[in-house]
Enzyme design. Sequence first.
Site, mmCIF file in Angstrom:
data_model
loop_
_atom_site.group_PDB
_atom_site.id
_atom_site.type_symbol
_atom_site.label_atom_id
_atom_site.label_comp_id
_atom_site.label_asym_id
_atom_site.label_seq_id
_atom_site.Cartn_x
_atom_site.Cartn_y
_atom_site.Cartn_z
ATOM 1 N N GLY A 33 0.814 -1.205 0.000
ATOM 2 C CA GLY A 33 0.000 0.000 0.000
ATOM 3 C C GLY A 33 0.845 1.250 0.000
ATOM 4 O O GLY A 33 2.059 1.194 -0.213
ATOM 5 N N ASN A 34 0.198 2.383 0.214
ATOM 6 C CA ASN A 34 0.933 3.650 0.268
ATOM 7 C C ASN A 34 0.290 4.550 1.326
ATOM 8 O O ASN A 34 -0.723 4.192 1.928
ATOM 9 C CB ASN A 34 0.973 4.315 -1.107
ATOM 10 N N ARG A 35 0.863 5.699 1.549
ATOM 11 C CA ARG A 35 0.496 6.540 2.687
ATOM 12 C C ARG A 35 -0.634 7.524 2.399
ATOM 13 O O ARG A 35 -0.957 8.353 3.256
ATOM 14 C CB ARG A 35 1.737 7.317 3.166
#
Length: 232
Positions: A33-35
């Site tokens: 995932g990412n932030r």
Amino acid sequence: EPAAAAPRDLEGLRVLVTAGGTREPIDPVRFLGNRSTGMQGYALAAEARERGADVVLVAANVTLDAPDGVTVVPVETTAQLSDAVDEHREASDVIVMTAAVADFRPARLGDHKTKKRADGEIAPIELVVNPDVLAGLVARRLPGQTVVGFAAETGDDDGDVLFHGQAKARRKGADLLALNEVGHDVGFGTPDNAVTFLAADGSTLGSAEGSKRDVAAALVDQVLALRHASSE
Ligand code: CTP
Ligand code: CA
């Protein structure tokens, strides 16, 4: 909250916004995932709605409350986001890709949790490239449709943020690219944002700084200016 009533200058327009960050499952319990938190996309959806647009918000893994009067389509993976965008694309006058779309996904989805092994070895995770949703939108853009991208860049040895942003604007071909400098006190999960607006040829159209809602309002203004210019 804006003090004065917002102008209803998006009345009759259908706006599609993607927000958040896609997640790519590795096994039933893990993902890449990412932030991205979805704050900028949600602020944009709220702004567009308040200015009179019909708004569909494709939300990838966002935990924020839905803005009033906005239709939210929750998704997890890039494939799901792409399908949701496809479903609403033709009925949209303005499409804004604020979502942080995962560039890669695991080539295979494990059907059970990957266990630690007694010998301490771990197999590498093979990745494959995801389709570029924004590029697909630009390639199939309908007459009168405005397609907007976001780009988060840092400077590096090859050039500064603007250099990379201009190259991306030309490569992507979106009508508008909101260029965002990351790595300082603006960006992921913070209430404020600062962007430079670039045209498809890489030229600078303007900039905005402030709350994500302020940036959203400036982006809507840019979209309207482009639409007026191209309908003349
Ligand atoms: N985007 C997309 N589909 C992807 C990747 C990105 O639609 N698979 C969109 C994003 O929503 C954003 C824009 O493209 O609006 C720019 O994303 P960015 O990650 O900055 O661009 P990339 O082409 O992925 O380049 P980079 O290698 O810098 O990540
Ligand atoms: Ca990317």
